[in-house]
Design an enzyme around this catalytic site. Structure first.
Site, PDB file in Angstrom:
ATOM      1  N   GLY A  15       0.824  -1.196   0.000  1.00  0.00           N
ATOM      2  CA  GLY A  15       0.000   0.000   0.000  1.00  0.00           C
ATOM      3  C   GLY A  15       0.858   1.247   0.000  1.00  0.00           C
ATOM      4  O   GLY A  15       2.093   1.192   0.078  1.00  0.00           O
ATOM      5  N   PHE A  16       0.206   2.387  -0.078  1.00  0.00           N
ATOM      6  CA  PHE A  16       0.900   3.682  -0.137  1.00  0.00           C
ATOM      7  C   PHE A  16       1.808   3.888   1.079  1.00  0.00           C
ATOM      8  O   PHE A  16       3.030   4.025   0.951  1.00  0.00           O
ATOM      9  CB  PHE A  16      -0.158   4.787  -0.255  1.00  0.00           C
ATOM     10  CG  PHE A  16       0.319   6.185  -0.003  1.00  0.00           C
ATOM     11  CD1 PHE A  16       1.545   6.619  -0.478  1.00  0.00           C
ATOM     12  CD2 PHE A  16      -0.486   7.074   0.701  1.00  0.00           C
ATOM     13  CE1 PHE A  16       1.974   7.919  -0.246  1.00  0.00           C
ATOM     14  CE2 PHE A  16      -0.066   8.373   0.934  1.00  0.00           C
ATOM     15  CZ  PHE A  16       1.167   8.792   0.470  1.00  0.00           C
ATOM     16  N   ILE A  17       1.233   3.845   2.269  1.00  0.00           N
ATOM     17  CA  ILE A  17       2.024   4.068   3.479  1.00  0.00           C
ATOM     18  C   ILE A  17       2.931   2.863   3.742  1.00  0.00           C
ATOM     19  O   ILE A  17       4.091   3.010   4.122  1.00  0.00           O
ATOM     20  CB  ILE A  17       1.110   4.356   4.678  1.00  0.00           C
ATOM     21  CG1 ILE A  17       0.349   5.669   4.453  1.00  0.00           C
ATOM     22  CG2 ILE A  17       1.906   4.424   5.980  1.00  0.00           C
ATOM     23  CD1 ILE A  17      -0.815   5.899   5.409  1.00  0.00           C
ATOM     24  N   TYR A 157     -16.176   3.249   7.991  1.00  0.00           N
ATOM     25  CA  TYR A 157     -14.712   3.106   8.022  1.00  0.00           C
ATOM     26  C   TYR A 157     -14.170   3.556   9.374  1.00  0.00           C
ATOM     27  O   TYR A 157     -13.410   2.844  10.029  1.00  0.00           O
ATOM     28  CB  TYR A 157     -14.086   3.923   6.890  1.00  0.00           C
ATOM     29  CG  TYR A 157     -12.606   4.159   7.051  1.00  0.00           C
ATOM     30  CD1 TYR A 157     -11.707   3.094   6.977  1.00  0.00           C
ATOM     31  CD2 TYR A 157     -12.098   5.432   7.296  1.00  0.00           C
ATOM     32  CE1 TYR A 157     -10.343   3.302   7.133  1.00  0.00           C
ATOM     33  CE2 TYR A 157     -10.732   5.647   7.463  1.00  0.00           C
ATOM     34  CZ  TYR A 157      -9.865   4.581   7.376  1.00  0.00           C
ATOM     35  OH  TYR A 157      -8.520   4.779   7.543  1.00  0.00           O
ATOM     36  N   LYS A 161     -12.290   1.436  12.606  1.00  0.00           N
ATOM     37  CA  LYS A 161     -10.995   1.817  13.176  1.00  0.00           C
ATOM     38  C   LYS A 161     -11.102   2.074  14.685  1.00  0.00           C
ATOM     39  O   LYS A 161     -10.198   1.734  15.450  1.00  0.00           O
ATOM     40  CB  LYS A 161     -10.432   3.043  12.451  1.00  0.00           C
ATOM     41  CG  LYS A 161      -9.889   2.724  11.055  1.00  0.00           C
ATOM     42  CD  LYS A 161      -8.736   1.750  11.144  1.00  0.00           C
ATOM     43  CE  LYS A 161      -8.005   1.587   9.842  1.00  0.00           C
ATOM     44  NZ  LYS A 161      -6.803   0.732   9.976  1.00  0.00           N
TER      45      LYS A 161
END
Length: 341
Positions: A15-17, A157, A161
């Site tokens: 993924g991006f991070i 979402y 979390k």
């Protein structure tokens, strides 16, 4: 050559991070086990390109599996006994959670449950799990502090979390697992996610297409450059929470639990930027004017975010500081190079 620091397991490594974090850990001397399902929520080729760059490093091992698949994480923990675990894998996106909530149950709730169970069987020295600024929900007092009550999530979402935070706290308490939850604030930068505003705006502006600007542009975000974020995560690895002794009082502003080795830490830029200024930075970097399609606020969204990052600074000495003009320019340069625009 960097000194060997141990083995880190990173979920969501393509993924991006995850890509940026794995790159940083490898440069710092860690052996990294990266697990990623390469799902098609967005362009899989972009995920494969990130993963290929990581696989060029001799101390990186890629595992292409879903974290919610029974036994996958249990076997990884048993095989590698990671010293540090950084859990980034998740179904992301506020708006997508309105359309496809079940995928959030599978990845964010069931996947995180499997991670916690694997850690219970083979405890790492420190477990760090990604949360989000979205958990602050309808809170209006700013900047957002980790010690603020956060019970008014506005999207599914964000709700998953917040559930992850509660799940991880219970495991930290029951099984003495040192755990840090970090809350991200609008991360951006090269190799970013195509569903996020910077990517969408840049693509549209370069193509001469209009951009959708929600709440008629009356929004602010604490935009955090990805290098600043992963530097903060790396520094937090060395700051594992310790369960306080009975009656021990915490320093003001410390989110350390009174009953568990568990802490929540914001990682943001501590500098909210108006959305129109963010768009202006993209215009400056591309040399083009955006055609703006002004729209009402989207369901589940919030008008502003702003991180109190005092705890991060006290724990690690790190303060994200990349100016949005510089960060956006770096993204646009990467975008032009990667897509040959």
């Amino acid at each position: 050559m960097s000194q060997h620091k141990g083995t880190a397991l990173v979920t969501g490594s393509a993924g991006f991070i995850g890509y940026h974090l794995c790159s940083r850990l490898l440069e710092s001397g860690w052996c990294v086990i990266g697990i990623d399902a390469l799902t098609d929520y967005y362009d899989v080729d972009l995920k494969r390109a990130r993963q290929a760059r990581l696989c060029a490093h001799q101390n990186f091992r890629a595992i292409n599996e879903r974290i919610e698949a029974p036994g996958v994480l249990a076997n990884l923990f048993e095989d590698y006994h990671p010293d540090a675990v950084i859990h980034l894998a998740a179904q992301a996106g506020v708006r997508h959670s309105i359309e496809a909530p079940k995928s959030y149950v599978e990845a964010n709730l069931i996947g995180t449950f499997h991670l916690l169970e694997a850690a219970r069987a083979h405890p790492p020295a420190h477990m760090l799990l990604a949360s989000t600024s979205s958990v602050y929900g309808a809170n209006t007092q700013m900047p957002y502090a980790e010690t603020d009550k956060a019970d008014t999530q506005m999207s599914f979402y964000a709700a998953t979390k917040k559930a992850n935070e509660a799940m991880a706290h219970s495991y930290a308490h029951l099984y003495d697992l040192p755990t840090t939850m970090f809350r991200f604030f609008t991360v951006y930068g090269p190799w970013g996610r195509p569903d996020m505003a910077l990517f969408k705006f840049t693509r549209a502006i370069l193509a001469g297409e209009p951009i959708d600007v929600y709440n008629h542009g009356r929004m602010q975000r604490d935009f955090t450059y990805v290098d600043d974020l992963v530097a903060g995560i790396e520094k937090l690895i060395a700051v594992a929470p310790i369960r306080p002794t009975a009656g021990e009082s915490q320093a003001d502003g410390d989110s350390l639990s009174s009953v568990a080795p568990f802490r929540i830490v914001n990682i943001g830029n501590a500098n909210p930027v108006p959305l129109m200024d963010f768009i202006a930075a993209i215009e400056a970097a591309t040399g083009l004017i955006a055609h703006k399609n002004l729209m009402d606020m989207q369901p589940g969204d919030v008008p502003a975010t702003w991180a109190d990052t005092g705890l991060l600074q006290r724990l690690t000495g790190h303060s994200p500081s990349t100016d949005v003009t510089d960060g956006v320019a770096r993204f646009v340069a990467w975008y032009r190079d990667y897509y040959r625009v």
